[in-house]
Design an enzyme around this catalytic site. Sequence first.
Site, PDB file in Angstrom:
ATOM      1  N   ARG B 296      31.012  44.402  37.173  1.00 13.24           N
ATOM      2  CA  ARG B 296      30.219  45.590  37.504  1.00 13.24           C
ATOM      3  C   ARG B 296      28.742  45.392  37.163  1.00 13.24           C
ATOM      4  O   ARG B 296      27.867  45.794  37.926  1.00 13.24           O
ATOM      5  CB  ARG B 296      30.793  46.827  36.775  1.00 13.24           C
ATOM      6  N   TYR B 440      32.000  47.765  46.318  1.00 15.43           N
ATOM      7  CA  TYR B 440      33.021  46.986  45.591  1.00 15.43           C
ATOM      8  C   TYR B 440      32.861  47.056  44.073  1.00 15.43           C
ATOM      9  O   TYR B 440      31.906  47.603  43.570  1.00 15.43           O
ATOM     10  CB  TYR B 440      33.172  45.565  46.132  1.00 15.43           C
ATOM     11  N   GLU B 441      33.877  46.547  43.391  1.00 20.02           N
ATOM     12  CA  GLU B 441      34.007  46.701  41.920  1.00 20.02           C
ATOM     13  C   GLU B 441      34.025  48.168  41.504  1.00 20.02           C
ATOM     14  O   GLU B 441      33.496  48.537  40.457  1.00 20.02           O
ATOM     15  CB  GLU B 441      32.878  45.961  41.179  1.00 20.02           C
ATOM     16  N   GLY B 442      34.661  48.995  42.313  1.00 19.86           N
ATOM     17  CA  GLY B 442      34.702  50.428  42.044  1.00 19.86           C
ATOM     18  C   GLY B 442      33.568  51.101  42.787  1.00 19.86           C
ATOM     19  O   GLY B 442      32.404  50.955  42.403  1.00 19.86           O
ATOM     20  N   GLN B 447      32.354  55.034  39.737  1.00 17.56           N
ATOM     21  CA  GLN B 447      31.484  54.792  38.576  1.00 17.56           C
ATOM     22  C   GLN B 447      31.057  56.117  37.954  1.00 17.56           C
ATOM     23  O   GLN B 447      31.044  56.272  36.736  1.00 17.56           O
ATOM     24  CB  GLN B 447      30.235  53.992  38.989  1.00 17.56           C
TER      25      GLN B 447
END
Lengths: 592, 592
Positions: B296, B440-442, B447
């Site tokens: 992240r 991406y990555e959440g 977040q």
Amino acid sequence: MPSFKAPVADVLFLLTDVLHIDRYGNLPGFAELTPDVMEAVLNEAAKLCEEVLQPLNRIGDRDGCVRHADGQVTTPPGFRNAYKAYCDGGWQGLAVDASYGGQSLPQVMGVAVNEFCVGANMAFTMYPGLTKSAISALLVHGSDEQKRLYAPRMVAGEWSGTMNLTESHCGTDLGMLKTRAAPQADGSYKITGQKIFISAGEHDLTSNIIHLVLARIEGAPAGTKGISLFLVPKVMVHPNGSLGARNAVSCGALEHKMGIHGNATCVMNYDGATGWLVGEAHRGLNAMFVMMNEARIGVAIQGLGLSEVAYQNAAAYAKDRLQGRALTGRKNESGPADPIIVHPDVRRMLLEIRAFNEGARALLLWTTLQADLAGSAEDQKVRQQAEDLLGLMTPVLKGVLTDTGFDNCVTAQQVFGGHGYVAEWGMEQFVRDARIAMIYEGANGIQALDLVGRKLPKDGGRAFAAFTKEVATYIKENAGDEAQKPFLQPLKEGLDRLQQATMWFMANAMGNPDNAGAGSTAYMHLFGLVGMGYMWARIAKAAMGRAGDPAMDTKLAVGRIFMERLMPESAAHLARVTAGAQTMMALPAEAF
Amino acid sequence: MPSFKAPVADVLFLLTDVLHIDRYGNLPGFAELTPDVMEAVLNEAAKLCEEVLQPLNRIGDRDGCVRHADGQVTTPPGFRNAYKAYCDGGWQGLAVDASYGGQSLPQVMGVAVNEFCVGANMAFTMYPGLTKSAISALLVHGSDEQKRLYAPRMVAGEWSGTMNLTESHCGTDLGMLKTRAAPQADGSYKITGQKIFISAGEHDLTSNIIHLVLARIEGAPAGTKGISLFLVPKVMVHPNGSLGARNAVSCGALEHKMGIHGNATCVMNYDGATGWLVGEAHRGLNAMFVMMNEARIGVAIQGLGLSEVAYQNAAAYAKDRLQGRALTGRKNESGPADPIIVHPDVRRMLLEIRAFNEGARALLLWTTLQADLAGSAEDQKVRQQAEDLLGLMTPVLKGVLTDTGFDNCVTAQQVFGGHGYVAEWGMEQFVRDARIAMIYEGANGIQALDLVGRKLPKDGGRAFAAFTKEVATYIKENAGDEAQKPFLQPLKEGLDRLQQATMWFMANAMGNPDNAGAGSTAYMHLFGLVGMGYMWARIAKAAMGRAGDPAMDTKLAVGRIFMERLMPESAAHLARVTAGAQTMMALPAEAF
């Protein structure tokens, strides 16, 4: 594959309940526009858009246009048939006078239909869109002979039109353009030069393409005052309208663009091509502005149209996609997860887009009604005020609807998570297509300068005064109604900020015009919020008048989202305006 | 063709003058980091980025990755050589412990270098970036044997790493994942299932690829508590580290994406592939979170890196492009027009990007210093507070740097007018590449929820209290300095708003968590503004300490732009937070 449904019901509601179009029955074009006719036209347009244009949108993006070795350009598969269907339906001439083969309906109907078409297929819609603007320029500034010879065939869609302004070294600053025009003995000119970024400059949809080209007559003064407008047909036209030889104009290359792949963006080479002056010599920019102003509204529509179709697909996905559980407990007990529309942040994304779209659509139709009034109202004062408001609102619509329309496409794409980033769902195409609308027909920074530097001070601020008076009067007249308060109070705050920003310019920009430039974009967006806020107040009032209808309850909720979440940005815009230019102008260029 | 210059001077200024990295000389890794070493490392990284990685950026976009019939994937021309140069330079192991072959430098140096690499070539940098995060996960949760066998070869860049979470029906909601793991007699597992959107899932840069894969052991509980993490090598590895047979994992397809064409985004098929458990059974999400948290931050860096390179190119274009004249009279008398940097609205675009970039870079380095402190500070209380701040700031950095980083790429593209929309100038690639980082990555909405729903209330709000105390103390301690007032006053207003928003959540979200969800994104951005505002206050103070240096005068002006034009958005965010969820949750799903 994305889908699209033309927002017919919303347009009908806006035209009848909010804008009370029936008041204009005495004006040409409006008389025929009974509610039945209006609904039938919109439904027929919706059908074309949903069934013919929309299915070609992704194909157009994927396959794009192809330039062949001989300079001919092929449009994507299906575009020719769709174009024929468009022309056969009479859509090209919907809002053009019947004496040129059109249907004589008001501009406001043309704009409504145009939004549907853009939502279905923006790249396709640019072909007839540019033709429509070229027709308008010819009808205002063309000679009788030019009108007779070219307009009817363009109205029929037999021939298309383009606008040729940009050269590689100049876009905004047209005073620098180099394309030249050499007068010939027969009254024609030989046009020589290269134009770039010419949308629909070459294609296979029509048998002829009528280029409107800015060029400098040999010996003309430098700068913008030496520019003239020329009509340059791709194929020469005999006096009886039949086609002759190929003219010396050709497509040298297609641009490789981020989006709108279905539209041919051409480098156009004029190699002594034959052209005819449109309007007066050296007054070409003036003549081109008719086309440009209409095209600016057309580009604003692109921002809205893509925002609308992006919203529709994101809403459908949010109702369908199962992922996670509601913060307040399961909503889809029997399923493996809840649809993501249970999540407030997903609703936030959807509702902020929708609150913008419906307010923007209202402002667009309200402004286009001004165009109709400016052209045909009986009272000269009404005509003048309508002309003022149209001029004032054109840069606002162009700048705000395209900036925020693009942002909205990005937000709608976000609803899809990773699936939004891959081509197959179509969302990333909306983003790529929407991006150009912030740039062409005058980049949005230019719109903001046009608003602040020209439209605002014009005629002693008459247009601005008319607008604020209308909004303030509306607020005052409805102040007694408690139910309207959640709409009128934020609108009033927004209007106050707009007036403060305007006064700040008056106090600070006369002495230093950079103070206007530094705040111009923020001011444009502040103006847009107040304009849309005014529309939402009127929409809310109309919706309250139809209580019990679930669609109207939805409108009221969406309108509150506008006031609660979009309107507060007006305070930040005011802060940016009043920050002034000092800090940003202090730095030398080398510091950047 | 765009160009890129790594912001070495800014990083050095931040590390030394603002963050006073010399204070940490007693910690492992920092002792070796003398000013000379720091500068040498950054300059060496800059050289690699500017001369090797950047020239491949557009080629990577244009040619993309190719999947062959046998499932092998070829990276764009030049990527193999560049990857070799990257590994030969020791960059893969820069911030990895020397016992695994790394250089043992602090994470903060790795992050600084990572930003340079992303600015030069984001798609390329994802290959070593994912490897780095996979190493971190293995070093925390892997067995000694796994660390011994895999980590050194990954640190050397001989093998690369991936993370496999997403399946077609689940991304955010990993509890739904279906990939299964069947225990084998030898302690290994057979992994079967399909993963999608796997970055660097297959390529030709390394002889082996170490996949970290989430799967459910047969008989494991449903939901997230039944998920385990597995190490699945592309090629089986003998105990001595030599390569054996091909494992039953393969790339089924490459995704057609909006951008990052140079990185292979794969559909990965696990057909009974051999894998080994990493960490405890059913605790796979926990183990994967080490990789995810680092990734992240890595994605946050992507937002900043692209915003930086986009700024640099837009600034260069603005100084070069002649168009129009300054509002205050000609600045380039002998030229046909003035460079567009004379226009306040062009400066506004550039300076708003730059004010963000420099504040964001400071916040990124400040946060990464917390990661270093959390790992190695002697005092347990210091370690705990650093861990708290790192956890609190990770979603803020990921969400804010990618949202605004993307917006900044769009703004930088706007500076180019029509030239920004065509591929040749490279600006539209930055926009397309930057777009994925918000997803991406959440996705950034996740977040925001992580921030509001987990990081904020965790340990009784200890992290938030530590952050606000640090900022408030700083304001108080410097309040006597009149020169700092233009920075401290807006920062204080921002901090007050952040505290009001937090209190509003405390008062309204306990009873109705939707009130937290509805305001989460606005809150995250408000937090980012205060975090960057705090950094700008510290930057300004440091810059005042080096008066007379023109670079420092520039910093002060850029910082004021942050306070005058970016910080006011905090008021709008607060209004959105306190608007609550009621209006948006009132509508039934069918109304969308």
